[in-house]
Design an enzyme around this catalytic site. Structure first.
Site, PDB file in Angstrom:
ATOM      1  N   GLN A 177       0.822  -1.217   0.000  1.00 53.02           N
ATOM      2  CA  GLN A 177       0.000   0.000   0.000  1.00 53.02           C
ATOM      3  C   GLN A 177       0.852   1.262   0.000  1.00 53.02           C
ATOM      4  O   GLN A 177       0.331   2.348  -0.265  1.00 53.02           O
ATOM      5  CB  GLN A 177      -0.971  -0.005   1.186  1.00 53.02           C
ATOM      6  CG  GLN A 177      -0.310   0.157   2.539  1.00 53.02           C
ATOM      7  CD  GLN A 177      -1.294  -0.038   3.707  1.00 53.02           C
ATOM      8  OE1 GLN A 177      -1.617  -1.167   4.074  1.00 53.02           O
ATOM      9  NE2 GLN A 177      -1.773   1.052   4.283  1.00 53.02           N
ATOM     10  N   HIS A 185      -6.377  -1.436  11.496  1.00 52.85           N
ATOM     11  CA  HIS A 185      -5.764  -1.927  10.258  1.00 52.85           C
ATOM     12  C   HIS A 185      -6.651  -2.987   9.626  1.00 52.85           C
ATOM     13  O   HIS A 185      -7.185  -3.847  10.316  1.00 52.85           O
ATOM     14  CB  HIS A 185      -4.380  -2.500  10.595  1.00 52.85           C
ATOM     15  CG  HIS A 185      -3.522  -2.806   9.412  1.00 52.85           C
ATOM     16  ND1 HIS A 185      -3.476  -2.012   8.288  1.00 52.85           N
ATOM     17  CD2 HIS A 185      -2.674  -3.839   9.164  1.00 52.85           C
ATOM     18  CE1 HIS A 185      -2.623  -2.533   7.417  1.00 52.85           C
ATOM     19  NE2 HIS A 185      -2.131  -3.647   7.919  1.00 52.85           N
ATOM     20  N   ASN A 187      -0.909  -9.393   4.685  1.00 58.60           N
ATOM     21  CA  ASN A 187      -0.834  -7.956   4.914  1.00 58.60           C
ATOM     22  C   ASN A 187      -0.556  -7.257   3.582  1.00 58.60           C
ATOM     23  O   ASN A 187      -0.352  -7.909   2.552  1.00 58.60           O
ATOM     24  CB  ASN A 187       0.270  -7.689   5.949  1.00 58.60           C
ATOM     25  CG  ASN A 187       0.161  -6.320   6.582  1.00 58.60           C
ATOM     26  OD1 ASN A 187      -0.766  -5.549   6.296  1.00 58.60           O
ATOM     27  ND2 ASN A 187       1.108  -5.993   7.432  1.00 58.60           N
ATOM     28  N   CYS A 230      -5.192   0.548   3.607  1.00 59.58           N
ATOM     29  CA  CYS A 230      -5.252  -0.872   3.965  1.00 59.58           C
ATOM     30  C   CYS A 230      -6.606  -1.476   3.678  1.00 59.58           C
ATOM     31  O   CYS A 230      -6.713  -2.608   3.212  1.00 59.58           O
ATOM     32  CB  CYS A 230      -4.923  -1.036   5.441  1.00 59.58           C
ATOM     33  SG  CYS A 230      -6.116  -0.237   6.540  1.00 59.58           S
TER      34      CYS A 230
END
Ligand SMILES: *[C@@H]1O[C@H](CO)[C@@H](O)[C@H](O)[C@H]1NC(C)=O
Length: 376
Positions: free
Chosen positions: A162, A311, A338, A168
């Site tokens: 990102q 997140h 992630n 996110c």
């Protein structure tokens, strides 16, 4: 008494002590878990006097060359070295609180916690947890496999990055739809986060003022709502990621490749989460990321972790294989994709222990189903 229980009891009594203080902590203090973590681990290495014990100069040199860090001025360099030293101390505290993971220097080690949150997270704050709107049906849980990983079944694209943008939420949403689209069509297509960043300004009907807003944050459920309304998402290559939200929306409906048929919120129940994961594909989840700034590898299972979610990530599987010192044997964990590139964590992935809603990982879980989009 074994080696594990003594430090644990010690931490636990400190925790009880600090819980008396927690009631006076305001919500703005909760922006950062560090005060609480500091109360619990008030180690002697917390002062500025013994940086030599941390070998900070050496670590900073290695850090700068490993992550190609340059600073414009000597002032900036010195300031960042100070932040870096504070993060070495944080990493040591995190290691004490989270012994089944390895904490240390990461590519975020020259950022303060608030810079880190602002630039690399981006989940809109929710005061209330998702309500019954589109509640996922309760699924049977008796036949769940012991271990499961959607990466083994071709439903997960490569790890993305990102960059310095609080987007996110868009990566979490595309990851879930990529998996659902794979289940619906057999095709794994990488989907466009930039479309969400530029075009999705959907607001959460239950949370006043919480609207998807590019690099300033958003929510996965509102991203699904947007995607449902406009007809779907384009491919990554047709609408590539730029990591900024200053461009106009360039959505081209004729290029839609994946469409949402419906989505729902999963109950705060780890068996239901696992059942929805196995049945519907990777799930969009919110998490408290405070331990992620210093995470290197292993299963993160901190004794204390905030449950406020900051997140958005993707839950792709779970496991329980022995992974750490014997005293932590067979602790089950979730496998989390992630969006900080492959140079973070375990090739871009995070493992967090399963079983106690650690860091709020069970609190905001959503599942999406895709329809086959007919390209025009
Ligand atoms: C979509 O709707 C169907 C029918 O109501 C339901 O069974 C399914 O669980 C839903 N899927 C998701 C991902 O919400």
């Amino acid at each position: 008494m074994d080696r594990f229980s003594l430090p644990f009891l010690f931490l636990f009594s400190l925790l009880l002590l600090s819980s008396a203080l927690v009631s006076t902590v305001t919500s703005s203090d909760l922006d950062d878990d560090e005060p609480l973590i500091r109360q619990v681990v008030s180690s002697d290495d917390d002062g500025d006097g013994n940086d030599h014990l941390l070998n900070a100069d050496h670590h900073f040199s290695v850090f700068k060359s490993k992550f190609a860090k340059t600073y414009a001025t000597q002032e900036e360099h010195d300031y960042r070295f100070g932040v870096f030293k504070a993060n070495l101390r944080r990493a040591k505290r995190h290691q004490v609180l989270d012994p089944s993971a390895v904490h240390g220097v990461t590519k975020f080690s020259d950022l303060t916690p608030s810079e880190f949150r602002r630039q690399f997270l981006g989940l809109n704050r929710r005061i209330r947890l998702p309500s019954d709107a589109h509640k996922a049906p309760i699924l049977p849980t008796n036949d769940l496999p012991a271990d499961f990983d959607w990466r083994d079944h071709g439903a997960v694209t490569g790890v993305k990055d990102q960059g310095s943008c609080g987007s996110c939420w868009s990566f979490s949403a595309t990851g879930a739809l990529e998996g659902a689209h794979f289940l619906a069509t057999g095709e794994l297509a990488s989907l466009s986060e930039q479309q969400l960043v530029d075009c999705d300004h959907e607001c959460d009907p239950e949370e006043h003022g919480a609207c998807d807003s590019g690099c300033s944050g958003g929510l996965m459920t509102t991203a699904f709502e947007y995607t449902l309304k406009v007809g779907g998402l384009e491919r990554e290559k047709d609408y590539p990621y730029t990591g900024t939200d200053r461009g106009a929306c360039k959505f081209d409906r004729t290029k839609v490749v994946a469409s949402v048929s419906n989505f729902s919120v999963v109950a705060i129940d780890e068996d239901q989460i696992a059942a929805n994961l196995v049945k519907n594909g990777p799930l969009a989840v919110g998490i408290n990321a405070v331990f992620m700034q210093t995470y290197i590898k292993g299963v993160s299972c901190p004794y204390i972790c905030g449950k406020h979610l900051d997140h958005g990530v993707l839950l792709v599987g779970y496991g329980s294989a022995g992974y750490a010192p014997i005293r932590f044997k067979e602790k089950p964990y979730w496998i989390i994709k992630n969006s900080w590139g492959e140079s973070w964590g375990e090739n871009g992935y995070y493992k967090i222990c399963k079983g106690h809603n650690i860091c709020g990982v069970d609190s905001m879980v959503s599942t999406v189903a895709a329809i086959h989009a007919t390209s025009q």
